[in-house]
Design a protein around this motif. Structure first.
Motif, PDB file in Angstrom:
ATOM      1  N   HIS A  38      21.615   7.141  11.610  1.00 55.98           N
ATOM      2  CA  HIS A  38      20.450   8.173  11.738  1.00 55.98           C
ATOM      3  C   HIS A  38      19.289   7.297  11.968  1.00 55.98           C
ATOM      4  CE1 HIS A  38      23.542  10.957  11.024  1.00 55.98           C
ATOM      5  NE2 HIS A  38      23.563  10.489   9.759  1.00 55.98           N
ATOM      6  N   ILE A  39      18.461   7.543  13.024  1.00 54.39           N
ATOM      7  CA  ILE A  39      17.269   7.179  13.488  1.00 54.39           C
ATOM      8  C   ILE A  39      16.096   7.430  12.449  1.00 54.39           C
ATOM      9  CG2 ILE A  39      15.499   6.827  15.218  1.00 54.39           C
ATOM     10  CD1 ILE A  39      18.249   5.512  15.568  1.00 54.39           C
ATOM     11  N   ASN A  40      15.405   6.440  11.971  1.00 51.58           N
ATOM     12  CA  ASN A  40      14.076   6.536  10.815  1.00 51.58           C
ATOM     13  C   ASN A  40      12.942   6.790  12.075  1.00 51.58           C
ATOM     14  OD1 ASN A  40      11.566   6.265   9.836  1.00 51.58           O
ATOM     15  ND2 ASN A  40      12.939   4.868   8.156  1.00 51.58           N
ATOM     16  N   PRO A  41      12.431   8.094  11.939  1.00 52.36           N
ATOM     17  CA  PRO A  41      11.372   8.625  12.882  1.00 52.36           C
ATOM     18  C   PRO A  41      10.112   7.540  12.642  1.00 52.36           C
ATOM     19  CG  PRO A  41      11.984  10.677  11.811  1.00 52.36           C
ATOM     20  CD  PRO A  41      12.708   9.366  11.113  1.00 52.36           C
ATOM     21  N   GLN A  42       9.832   7.222  11.507  1.00 52.84           N
ATOM     22  CA  GLN A  42       8.636   6.401  11.466  1.00 52.84           C
ATOM     23  C   GLN A  42       8.854   5.010  12.198  1.00 52.84           C
ATOM     24  OE1 GLN A  42       7.276   5.441   7.628  1.00 52.84           O
ATOM     25  NE2 GLN A  42       5.529   4.158   8.415  1.00 52.84           N
ATOM     26  N   ALA A  43       9.992   4.474  11.885  1.00 52.66           N
ATOM     27  CA  ALA A  43      10.518   3.252  12.370  1.00 52.66           C
ATOM     28  C   ALA A  43      10.772   3.083  13.897  1.00 52.66           C
ATOM     29  CB  ALA A  43      11.906   2.816  11.913  1.00 52.66           C
ATOM     30  N   LEU A  44      10.983   4.215  14.532  1.00 51.03           N
ATOM     31  CA  LEU A  44      10.985   4.469  16.005  1.00 51.03           C
ATOM     32  C   LEU A  44       9.649   4.692  16.703  1.00 51.03           C
ATOM     33  CD1 LEU A  44      12.603   4.845  18.604  1.00 51.03           C
ATOM     34  CD2 LEU A  44      12.825   7.448  18.038  1.00 51.03           C
ATOM     35  N   ASN A  45       8.847   5.014  16.061  1.00 48.04           N
ATOM     36  CA  ASN A  45       7.526   5.165  16.470  1.00 48.04           C
ATOM     37  C   ASN A  45       6.680   3.882  16.374  1.00 48.04           C
ATOM     38  OD1 ASN A  45       4.850   7.418  16.611  1.00 48.04           O
ATOM     39  ND2 ASN A  45       4.139   5.563  15.658  1.00 48.04           N
ATOM     40  N   GLU A  46       7.056   3.162  15.279  1.00 46.02           N
ATOM     41  CA  GLU A  46       6.312   1.804  15.139  1.00 46.02           C
ATOM     42  C   GLU A  46       6.828   0.769  16.074  1.00 46.02           C
ATOM     43  OE1 GLU A  46       5.356   0.354  11.215  1.00 46.02           O
ATOM     44  OE2 GLU A  46       5.021   2.361  10.472  1.00 46.02           O
TER      45      GLU A  46
ATOM     46  N   TYR B 240       5.362  10.340  14.654  1.00 43.88           N
ATOM     47  CA  TYR B 240       4.824   9.893  13.077  1.00 43.88           C
ATOM     48  C   TYR B 240       3.301   9.682  13.326  1.00 43.88           C
ATOM     49  CZ  TYR B 240       3.915   7.564   8.924  1.00 43.88           C
ATOM     50  OH  TYR B 240       3.549   6.957   7.727  1.00 43.88           O
ATOM     51  N   GLN B 241       2.355  10.275  12.654  1.00 41.68           N
ATOM     52  CA  GLN B 241       1.079  10.267  12.643  1.00 41.68           C
ATOM     53  C   GLN B 241       0.348   9.656  11.897  1.00 41.68           C
ATOM     54  OE1 GLN B 241      -0.084  11.301  15.150  1.00 41.68           O
ATOM     55  NE2 GLN B 241       1.091  12.936  16.102  1.00 41.68           N
ATOM     56  N   GLY B 242       1.116   9.054  10.513  1.00 42.04           N
ATOM     57  CA  GLY B 242       0.367   8.381   9.629  1.00 42.04           C
ATOM     58  C   GLY B 242       0.156   6.660   9.750  1.00 42.04           C
ATOM     59  N   ASN B 243      -0.374   6.303   8.946  1.00 42.89           N
ATOM     60  CA  ASN B 243      -0.676   4.857   8.980  1.00 42.89           C
ATOM     61  C   ASN B 243       0.496   3.898   9.038  1.00 42.89           C
ATOM     62  OD1 ASN B 243      -3.726   4.894   8.662  1.00 42.89           O
ATOM     63  ND2 ASN B 243      -3.470   4.642   6.588  1.00 42.89           N
ATOM     64  N   PRO B 244       0.311   2.809  10.052  1.00 42.91           N
ATOM     65  CA  PRO B 244       1.535   1.925  10.033  1.00 42.91           C
ATOM     66  C   PRO B 244       2.187   1.321   8.779  1.00 42.91           C
ATOM     67  CG  PRO B 244      -0.047   1.111  11.425  1.00 42.91           C
ATOM     68  CD  PRO B 244      -0.621   2.147  10.628  1.00 42.91           C
ATOM     69  N   SER B 245       3.578   1.369   8.639  1.00 49.34           N
ATOM     70  CA  SER B 245       4.024   0.812   7.434  1.00 49.34           C
ATOM     71  C   SER B 245       3.393  -0.218   6.823  1.00 49.34           C
ATOM     72  CB  SER B 245       5.449   0.922   7.726  1.00 49.34           C
ATOM     73  OG  SER B 245       5.862  -0.167   8.529  1.00 49.34           O
ATOM     74  N   PHE B 246       2.939  -1.228   7.678  1.00 49.14           N
ATOM     75  CA  PHE B 246       2.940  -2.389   7.203  1.00 49.14           C
ATOM     76  C   PHE B 246       1.176  -2.562   6.605  1.00 49.14           C
ATOM     77  CE2 PHE B 246       1.688  -2.824  11.856  1.00 49.14           C
ATOM     78  CZ  PHE B 246       0.604  -2.709  11.851  1.00 49.14           C
TER      79      PHE B 246
END
Length: 623
Positions: free
Chosen positions: A173-181, A451-457
């Motif tokens: 299943h696709i991770n929405p945050q990962a797809l956005n980044e 995904y509207q938050g800060n990047p995971s990194f």
């Protein structure tokens, strides 16, 4: 190099069909041998081997300890294995092979995970104790070799590639945050993975797992942003860097198969090829170019450099026809979507080079360690009050349409526009902005779940980026493992070629990180330490040549040869069923790109295409 896979804590037996398909999914990483072992309670380890050191069958894996208690599967090379073997032998260890695999096995048996601190190499491994049913996983300091993990109530599954996890039944299943980044940066920043629930083991980290004890992660190495500054003069520092780089190349020349070197004619690859030539003579070097596309072609400079160094040089000249005749093989190599378009070049370079050699040396890592990117010069400008005031004043005059990479002039205009925008942001936001390839608005308006938050990194960034070294630490933690090293690993392994990166020897990295920012960039001069240390070893043309990325004519291709492939996935029924993208904004971006083009829209559409090509292939794998 090789491919590894395993499952510890499994509750049900695996069929021979599943085990075979899992191993076969990694065959390109290790064409020389494949095997697996199933232990008590259905735990298993699997391995595919690319033989480089000790080519005999005695060094095949999984490798068992003489007592039968311990097993190892391992992907990588220990470049100091001879010294480690000597030390272990002096302590009473008897060896049955000349492989570095046995050195790692015996070292882990004798010293546990502390042994990894003595290793100079790149690796991802699984060390299994049949008595305690505990597995120890480890990954090299810089993240050169990958390791994917999926932990659930059914235990811990791990592999060098995602495809093998799919074969082992991991739900995709696709991770929405990962797809956005991914769409924004062209790669998925570690430790995120595009598949929800799957993560990548962080560089410089070990992980212990058992069904009873759960997971314990330990960081054994950090790119240290608080490294003590060495009290060296600039000349002393350049000399010391040169010595450590020369030693790192020497270690990486050891193999029982043919070794060559990439050579673009730039500073980094020229340094590596020069050292290799001096150490061994007659080194084979390779460069890549584009037929009829001078802006993207490096072969003429590489030829002149090769003549000066005395290497046996070969140019690999690509045409649009040759690239697109093999484009499906290129997409097949996408274990996880990866849209850095320079991967196309690397794929073809490795494919051709593999016909002659098994191990290639590369200059990757020098930009992130010694300060070689245009964005590094841009950062120094952004910290200078004069340049900040100047760009603030002229920002309204800079065209928002300056977004093309298609020529040197257009590319400079694009860079200046991005520089001016970045200067108006906080240092951390500036880093994220300059790291992006696509327009965030395009990404957000085309996704069903943006995904509207800060990047995971953000968590990997220094709290304040106040100097070049802070920026380089961020690159070493983010860009290197997630982009540059991922590209090299996936594209080289697609052709069963091992690529070694001497600039990322941890002794080189540690020294460089302990030196002042001004030693790396001053004014408009990048990589000062390398220029000073190797000025008498290379032709002056190498140092005078402007920075040139390993690029392809992506803007043109998204409007021409890639256009039909992109458009076939922009179909409302298909997108609605997939549930990830919105049809109308995608269609608008596609049509706009056909008329006007631009670096950001072409990057976004190419990322979309790579994702869809991956999606089509990954869903063919039984899991």
């Amino acid at each position: 190099m090789c491919g590894i896979v395993g499952w510890i804590g499994n509750n049900a037996p695996l069929s021979s069909k599943v085990l075979l398909s899992t191993l076969n999914s990694l065959k390109h990483r290790g064409p020389d041998h494949g095997n697996h072992v199933v232990f008590e309670h259905n735990n298993f380890l699997g391995h595919r081997r690319l033989a480089v050191i000790d080519l005999e069958a005695r060094s095949n894996q999984p490798m068992k300890s003489p007592c039968g208690r311990y097993w190892l599967v391992y992907n990588g090379e220990l470049f100091n294995h001879a010294d480690l073997r000597h030390n272990l032998s002096n302590s009473g260890t008897a060896f049955l092979t000349s492989s570095d695999t046995e050195v790692l096995l015996q070292g882990l048996m004798a010293y546990g995970k502390d042994f990894i601190k003595e290793v100079n190499g790149f690796f991802a491994f699984a060390f299994y104790d049949t008595l305690t049913q505990e597995v120890l996983l480890g990954r090299d300091r810089m993240g050169i070799k990958p390791l994917y993990l999926f932990h659930s109530e059914d235990g811990l599954r791990f592999s060098s590639e995602l495809k093998a996890l799919k074969s082992l039944g991991v739900p995709f299943h696709i991770n929405p945050q990962a797809l956005n980044e991914y769409l924004l940066y062209s790669y998925v920043p570690e430790p995120l993975c595009l598949v929800d629930g799957v993560v990548k083991l962080s560089p410089g980290t070990t992980l212990q797992y058992s069904s009873k004890g759960g997971i314990i992660q330990t960081r054994y190495y950090n790119v240290d942003e608080s490294a003590p500054q060495k009290a060296l003069s600039f000349t002393e520092a350049a000399t010391m860097c040169k010595e450590k780089i020369e030693y790192a190349v020497g270690l990486r020349m050891v193999a029982d198969v043919p070794v060559g070197s990439f050579l673009s004619g730039g500073i980094d690859s020229s340094i590596i090829a020069s050292i290799a030539q001096k150490l061994h003579g007659g080194i084979q070097t390779y460069s890549i170019g584009f037929e009829g596309r001078n802006f993207f072609d490096e072969t003429s400079v590489a030829n002149r450099t090769a003549i000066a160094l005395g290497t046996k040089h070969e140019n690999i000249v690509l045409s649009d026809e040759k690239i697109f005749n093999h484009i499906d093989l290129f997409f097949d190599a996408m274990d996880e979507p990866f849209a850095d378009s320079s991967a196309i070049n690397v794929f073809h370079l490795c494919k051709c080079v593999k016909e002659h050699i098994t191990v290639a040396l590369s200059g990757d890592g020098a930009d992130e360690v010694f300060g070689g990117y245009n964005k590094h010069r841009a950062l120094r400008m952004s910290l200078n009050p004069f340049y900040r005031s100047l760009l603030s004043a002229i920002r309204p005059l800079l065209s928002t349409g300056s977004s093309s990479r298609g020529s040197m002039l257009k590319n400079k205009a694009r860079q200046l526009h991005r520089l001016s925008i970045g200067m108006g942001k906080s240092t951390r936001a500036r880093y994220a902005y300059w790291a992006a390839f696509s327009n965030p608005n395009d990404v957000h308006r085309t996704l069903v779940n943006p995904y509207q938050g800060n990047p995971s990194f953000y968590d990997l960034l220094p709290k304040k980026i106040e100097c070049l070294n802070d920026f380089l630490y961020a690159d070493q933690n983010i860009i290197l493992p997630s982009d540059m090293l991922t590209k090299v690993d996936k594209m080289s392994m697609a052709s069963s070629l091992e690529v070694r990166v001497p600039f990322l020897d941890h002794h080189v990295v540690d020294l460089a990180n302990s030196l002042p920012s001004s030693f790396k960039i001053k004014g408009s001069t990048t990589k000062r330490l390398l220029r000073k240390g190797f000025k008498n070893d290379l032709p002056s043309e190498v140092f005078l040549r402007p920075k040139h990325g390993f690029e392809v004519p992506l803007e043109e291709w998204t409007k021409t040869v890639f256009s039909d492939r992109i458009e076939q996935f922009i179909q409302k029924d298909f997108l609605d069923a997939q549930g990830l993208f919105l049809y109308k904004p995608l269609r608008q971006i596609f049509e706009s790109n056909q008329k006007e083009g631009g670096a950001e829209t072409s990057a976004f559409l190419y990322s979309f295409l790579v994702f869809q090509e991956w999606w089509a292939r990954i869903n063919l794998i039984d899991g």
